[in-house]
Design an enzyme around this catalytic site. Structure first.
Site, PDB file in Angstrom:
ATOM      1  N   SER A  20       0.850  -1.198   0.000  1.00  0.00           N
ATOM      2  CA  SER A  20       0.000   0.000   0.000  1.00  0.00           C
ATOM      3  C   SER A  20       0.878   1.237   0.000  1.00  0.00           C
ATOM      4  O   SER A  20       2.106   1.130   0.134  1.00  0.00           O
ATOM      5  CB  SER A  20      -0.953  -0.003   1.199  1.00  0.00           C
ATOM      6  OG  SER A  20      -0.218   0.125   2.379  1.00  0.00           O
TER       7      SER A  20
ATOM      8  N   GLY B   9       1.890   2.973  -2.311  1.00  0.00           N
ATOM      9  CA  GLY B   9       2.854   3.012  -3.413  1.00  0.00           C
ATOM     10  C   GLY B   9       4.127   2.211  -3.179  1.00  0.00           C
ATOM     11  O   GLY B   9       5.039   2.242  -4.017  1.00  0.00           O
TER      12      GLY B   9
ATOM     13  N   GLU C 101     -11.404   4.191  -5.235  1.00  0.00           N
ATOM     14  CA  GLU C 101     -10.448   4.960  -6.040  1.00  0.00           C
ATOM     15  C   GLU C 101     -10.779   4.796  -7.518  1.00  0.00           C
ATOM     16  O   GLU C 101     -10.845   3.672  -8.022  1.00  0.00           O
ATOM     17  CB  GLU C 101      -9.018   4.466  -5.784  1.00  0.00           C
ATOM     18  CG  GLU C 101      -8.577   4.656  -4.354  1.00  0.00           C
ATOM     19  CD  GLU C 101      -7.180   4.102  -4.089  1.00  0.00           C
ATOM     20  OE1 GLU C 101      -6.351   4.070  -5.021  1.00  0.00           O
ATOM     21  OE2 GLU C 101      -6.929   3.690  -2.951  1.00  0.00           O
TER      22      GLU C 101
ATOM     23  N   GLU D 259      -9.022   0.754  -7.237  1.00  0.00           N
ATOM     24  CA  GLU D 259      -9.048  -0.151  -6.078  1.00  0.00           C
ATOM     25  C   GLU D 259      -9.955   0.443  -5.010  1.00  0.00           C
ATOM     26  O   GLU D 259     -10.501   1.533  -5.189  1.00  0.00           O
ATOM     27  CB  GLU D 259      -7.642  -0.422  -5.549  1.00  0.00           C
ATOM     28  CG  GLU D 259      -6.876   0.822  -5.164  1.00  0.00           C
ATOM     29  CD  GLU D 259      -5.639   0.515  -4.312  1.00  0.00           C
ATOM     30  OE1 GLU D 259      -5.251  -0.646  -4.158  1.00  0.00           O
ATOM     31  OE2 GLU D 259      -5.086   1.481  -3.771  1.00  0.00           O
TER      32      GLU D 259
ATOM     33  N   ASP E 100      -6.690   7.559   3.136  1.00  0.00           N
ATOM     34  CA  ASP E 100      -5.787   8.677   3.473  1.00  0.00           C
ATOM     35  C   ASP E 100      -6.205   9.982   2.801  1.00  0.00           C
ATOM     36  O   ASP E 100      -6.216  11.045   3.430  1.00  0.00           O
ATOM     37  CB  ASP E 100      -4.305   8.317   3.224  1.00  0.00           C
ATOM     38  CG  ASP E 100      -3.997   7.763   1.841  1.00  0.00           C
ATOM     39  OD1 ASP E 100      -4.892   7.767   0.973  1.00  0.00           O
ATOM     40  OD2 ASP E 100      -2.843   7.338   1.624  1.00  0.00           O
ATOM     41  N   THR E 101      -6.618   9.925   1.535  1.00  0.00           N
ATOM     42  CA  THR E 101      -7.008  11.163   0.847  1.00  0.00           C
ATOM     43  C   THR E 101      -8.270  11.782   1.472  1.00  0.00           C
ATOM     44  O   THR E 101      -8.556  12.958   1.257  1.00  0.00           O
ATOM     45  CB  THR E 101      -7.277  10.918  -0.653  1.00  0.00           C
ATOM     46  OG1 THR E 101      -8.375  10.006  -0.769  1.00  0.00           O
ATOM     47  CG2 THR E 101      -6.070  10.341  -1.365  1.00  0.00           C
TER      48      THR E 101
ATOM     49  N   ARG F 172       4.900   9.505   6.194  1.00  0.00           N
ATOM     50  CA  ARG F 172       3.929  10.564   6.448  1.00  0.00           C
ATOM     51  C   ARG F 172       3.847  10.798   7.957  1.00  0.00           C
ATOM     52  O   ARG F 172       3.488   9.900   8.708  1.00  0.00           O
ATOM     53  CB  ARG F 172       2.568  10.162   5.889  1.00  0.00           C
ATOM     54  CG  ARG F 172       1.632  11.337   5.668  1.00  0.00           C
ATOM     55  CD  ARG F 172       0.215  10.864   5.394  1.00  0.00           C
ATOM     56  NE  ARG F 172       0.134  10.047   4.206  1.00  0.00           N
ATOM     57  CZ  ARG F 172      -0.638   8.960   4.123  1.00  0.00           C
ATOM     58  NH1 ARG F 172      -1.387   8.575   5.126  1.00  0.00           N
ATOM     59  NH2 ARG F 172      -0.667   8.261   3.017  1.00  0.00           N
TER      60      ARG F 172
HETATM   61  N1  LIG Z   1      -2.751   1.690 -13.936  1.00  0.00           N
HETATM   62  C1  LIG Z   1      -2.425   2.909 -13.541  1.00  0.00           C
HETATM   63  N2  LIG Z   1      -2.382   3.922 -14.444  1.00  0.00           N
HETATM   64  C2  LIG Z   1      -2.048   5.184 -14.066  1.00  0.00           C
HETATM   65  N3  LIG Z   1      -1.728   5.524 -12.821  1.00  0.00           N
HETATM   66  C3  LIG Z   1      -1.754   4.559 -11.874  1.00  0.00           C
HETATM   67  C4  LIG Z   1      -2.114   3.206 -12.196  1.00  0.00           C
HETATM   68  N4  LIG Z   1      -2.053   2.487 -11.065  1.00  0.00           N
HETATM   69  C5  LIG Z   1      -1.697   3.339 -10.079  1.00  0.00           C
HETATM   70  N5  LIG Z   1      -1.513   4.582 -10.565  1.00  0.00           N
HETATM   71  C6  LIG Z   1      -1.143   5.788  -9.766  1.00  0.00           C
HETATM   72  O1  LIG Z   1      -0.492   5.376  -8.570  1.00  0.00           O
HETATM   73  C7  LIG Z   1      -1.327   5.684  -7.430  1.00  0.00           C
HETATM   74  C8  LIG Z   1      -1.216   4.587  -6.387  1.00  0.00           C
HETATM   75  O2  LIG Z   1      -1.674   3.363  -6.927  1.00  0.00           O
HETATM   76  P1  LIG Z   1      -2.489   2.343  -6.019  1.00  0.00           P
HETATM   77  O3  LIG Z   1      -3.636   3.041  -5.404  1.00  0.00           O
HETATM   78  O4  LIG Z   1      -2.774   1.131  -6.795  1.00  0.00           O
HETATM   79  O5  LIG Z   1      -1.345   2.035  -4.934  1.00  0.00           O
HETATM   80  P2  LIG Z   1      -1.442   1.663  -3.419  1.00  0.00           P
HETATM   81  O6  LIG Z   1      -0.084   1.222  -3.051  1.00  0.00           O
HETATM   82  O7  LIG Z   1      -2.579   0.729  -3.214  1.00  0.00           O
HETATM   83  O8  LIG Z   1      -1.754   3.032  -2.731  1.00  0.00           O
HETATM   84  P3  LIG Z   1      -2.750   3.326  -1.484  1.00  0.00           P
HETATM   85  O9  LIG Z   1      -2.562   2.236  -0.503  1.00  0.00           O
HETATM   86  O10 LIG Z   1      -2.216   4.655  -0.982  1.00  0.00           O
HETATM   87  O11 LIG Z   1      -4.107   3.446  -2.059  1.00  0.00           O
HETATM   88  C9  LIG Z   1      -2.713   5.863  -7.986  1.00  0.00           C
HETATM   89  O12 LIG Z   1      -3.513   6.645  -7.117  1.00  0.00           O
HETATM   90  C10 LIG Z   1      -2.404   6.528  -9.320  1.00  0.00           C
HETATM   91  O13 LIG Z   1      -2.080   7.891  -9.153  1.00  0.00           O
HETATM   92  N1  LIG Z   2      -2.582   4.341   2.048  1.00  0.00           N
HETATM   93  C1  LIG Z   2      -2.767   3.604   3.227  1.00  0.00           C
HETATM   94  C2  LIG Z   2      -2.605   4.510   4.444  1.00  0.00           C
HETATM   95  O1  LIG Z   2      -2.535   5.712   4.347  1.00  0.00           O
HETATM   96  N2  LIG Z   2      -2.548   3.897   5.624  1.00  0.00           N
HETATM   97  C3  LIG Z   2      -2.315   4.607   6.849  1.00  0.00           C
HETATM   98  O2  LIG Z   2      -0.920   4.701   7.077  1.00  0.00           O
HETATM   99  C4  LIG Z   2      -0.568   3.947   8.227  1.00  0.00           C
HETATM  100  C5  LIG Z   2       0.787   3.299   8.079  1.00  0.00           C
HETATM  101  O3  LIG Z   2       1.727   4.330   8.122  1.00  0.00           O
HETATM  102  P1  LIG Z   2       3.302   4.017   8.244  1.00  0.00           P
HETATM  103  O4  LIG Z   2       3.658   3.255   6.996  1.00  0.00           O
HETATM  104  O5  LIG Z   2       3.928   5.360   8.357  1.00  0.00           O
HETATM  105  O6  LIG Z   2       3.476   3.154   9.491  1.00  0.00           O
HETATM  106  C6  LIG Z   2      -1.693   2.947   8.417  1.00  0.00           C
HETATM  107  O7  LIG Z   2      -1.761   2.452   9.736  1.00  0.00           O
HETATM  108  C7  LIG Z   2      -2.880   3.804   8.023  1.00  0.00           C
HETATM  109  O8  LIG Z   2      -3.256   4.678   9.060  1.00  0.00           O
HETATM  110 MG   LIG Z   3      -4.591   3.485  -3.928  1.00  0.00          MG
END
Ligand SMILES: Nc1ncnc2c1ncn2[C@@H]1O[C@H](COP(=O)(O)OP(=O)(O)OP(=O)(O)O)[C@@H](O)[C@H]1O
Ligand SMILES: NCC(=O)N[C@@H]1O[C@H](COP(=O)([O-])[O-])[C@@H](O)[C@H]1O
Ligand SMILES: [Mg+2]
Length: 413
Positions: A169, A171, A283, A300, A307-308, A385
């Site tokens: 998660s 990224g 998302e 997803e 977070d957003t 963060r």
């Molecule tokens: N297929 C795609 N095409 C274009 N941009 C993408 C694509 N997949 C992901 N991204 C970009 O990367 C971001 C993060 O991707 P994703 O939400 O899949 O990751 P994550 O690790 O699950 O993040 P989070 O846990 O914060 O939601 C997306 O919000 C988007 O900006």
């Molecule tokens: N996109 C998912 C997300 O924002 N999750 C948030 O970040 C924390 C982990 O932070 P850390 O990696 O700094 O421990 C999680 O516990 C949740 O609150």
């Molecule tokens: Mg995401």
């Protein structure tokens, strides 16, 4: 033996820290969990926070805390049996979800459902459900477990594409593969950031979107006789991501009536399929000229606050955290109102530090209509963060400028 779930017309809880207390076990204790804990405590719920490290943000406000590996089924089962919670509330994806399924079968209540936590833990589960079972539009995708499968997947999907570990998660382990020269590094990075050698990756076609949004969607079944299950939507939240992690978000994100309707349709379909109650962060990528018919892609979904969505702490009458707690406690949602245009901007660590200190807080809070949330994470490392700045404005642009200005004034040492 598990406790019996509340029945319609019978929301009952008592006093925290007594036998009558309604107990919430929070699995994950980061910044989002901290806000869920605070909202639950305001409603008189006893909160037990769990995470893999001590003094995590939600642990600092909860009634009690446990430090354990939440990927270890035995430890998870043990803490559930010890604490006997009325609600098991996942806050992160990385959990022993098979154990949650067992616990649910034994009668414990997992939010939103144990199956939803299993499907969303793994990008393969949620992607196949969305694209193959529900027929929702998504980017093209392939999964790969070996290097040969990975190269085949890249050849099929084509460049540019996005490579991610199936379990990650914010990224972590994600790469944009633009040219053939990026292919090897993306595979290595996905494995370094993923969990263990059983890791698989998803290769997604790059969606050249115009806007991306989170549509906070609440499924609620108020425990009031005669009340019907409902789906509520918050106004769409626009956001900007860098390296797969969010940097700023704003609400509302202006969309045409038709595009918003498409977004809501997709969000309803996926959240109905996941089931249970609670708030979900759906998302979506939106492509095409805003004056014409646009295409909405499902990306997803988080079966919990997003977070957003931290912007809702200032921009709505009820934040996403309050909405989640209300929904999971069987309480009515009422009307979700946007107060004014709002924005959030993240405060990231630039260096590693144990017990970091912050300066510039007073200067930051001179920005009109701004607020700060510092998460109190005990350890910093680059790009972790550590806090978020929130602001309101007459317009989204003004709110964004203010939130970014406020965040930029905070310095971490
Ligand atoms: N297929 C795609 N095409 C274009 N941009 C993408 C694509 N997949 C992901 N991204 C970009 O990367 C971001 C993060 O991707 P994703 O939400 O899949 O990751 P994550 O690790 O699950 O993040 P989070 O846990 O914060 O939601 C997306 O919000 C988007 O900006
Ligand atoms: N996109 C998912 C997300 O924002 N999750 C948030 O970040 C924390 C982990 O932070 P850390 O990696 O700094 O421990 C999680 O516990 C949740 O609150
Ligand atoms: Mg995401």
């Amino acid at each position: 033996m598990a406790k019996v779930a509340d029945q319609p017309g019978n929301v009952v809880w008592g006093t925290p820290l007594s036998a009558s207390g309604k107990r919430m076990l929070l699995l994950g204790s980061g910044e989002l969990g901290r806000e869920v804990a605070l909202e639950a405590i305001r409603l008189g719920i006893e909160v037990i926070a769990v995470d893999a490290y001590a003094n995590a943000p939600a642990m600092q406000v909860a009634h009690r805390a446990h430090v354990l590996s939440m990927l270890d089924g035995q430890s998870l089962k043990q803490v559930v049996e010890q604490e006997r919670p009325d609600l098991i509330v996942p806050e992160v994806e990385a959990l022993a979800t098979e154990t949650l399924i067992e616990l649910e079968t034994e009668g414990w209540r997992v939010i939103p459902t144990a199956l939803a936590t299993r499907l969303t833990m793994d990008r393969e589960g949620i992607r196949r459900l969305a694209a193959e079972e529900l027929g929702l539009p998504t980017s093209p995708y392939r999964f790969a477990a070996t290097e040969t499968e990975y190269r085949d997947a890249i050849a099929t999907i084509g460049l540019p594409c996005v490579v991610k570990p199936v379990m990650s998660s914010s990224g972590k382990g994600q790469s944009l593969v633009k040219t053939a020269a990026d292919v090897d590094a993306a595979w290595t990075y996905a494995f370094e950031a993923g969990r263990g050698k059983d890791q698989r990756v998803i290769v997604e076609g790059f969606v050249d979107f115009d806007t991306e949004i989170t549509l906070l969607t609440v499924r609620s079944h108020p425990q009031i006789a005669g009340a019907t299950p409902t789906t509520h939507f918050c106004p769409p939240i626009g956001h900007r991501q860098e390296a797969g992690d969010y940097r700023e978000s704003w609400q509302p994100c202006g969309l045409s009536v038709e595009t918003l309707a498409q977004c809501q349709q997709i969000a309803k379909a996926i959240t109905d399929a996941l089931g249970g109650v609670g708030l979900f962060g759906v998302e979506l990528f939106i492509a095409g000229d805003p004056t014409q018919e646009q295409t909405v892609y499902f990306s997803e979904v988080s079966p919990r606050p997003h977070d957003t969505g931290m912007v809702t702490m200032v921009s709505q009458n009820m934040s996403e955290f309050e909405l989640h707690v209300r929904a999971i406690a069987g309480l009515p949602i009422g009307e979700i109102e946007q107060i004014r245009p709002g924005a959030s901007a993240v405060i990231l660590a630039s260096v590693a530090s144990n017990g970091p200190t912050f300066t510039g807080i007073a200067e930051a809070l001179t920005v009109p209509s701004s607020k700060l949330r510092l998460f109190g994470k005990p350890r910093a490392y680059p790009n972790r963060r550590m806090g978020v700045a929130l602001a309101l404005g007459d317009t989204v642009e003004q709110a964004r400028d203010r939130a970014q200005d406020c965040a930029a004034r905070v310095k971490m040492h």
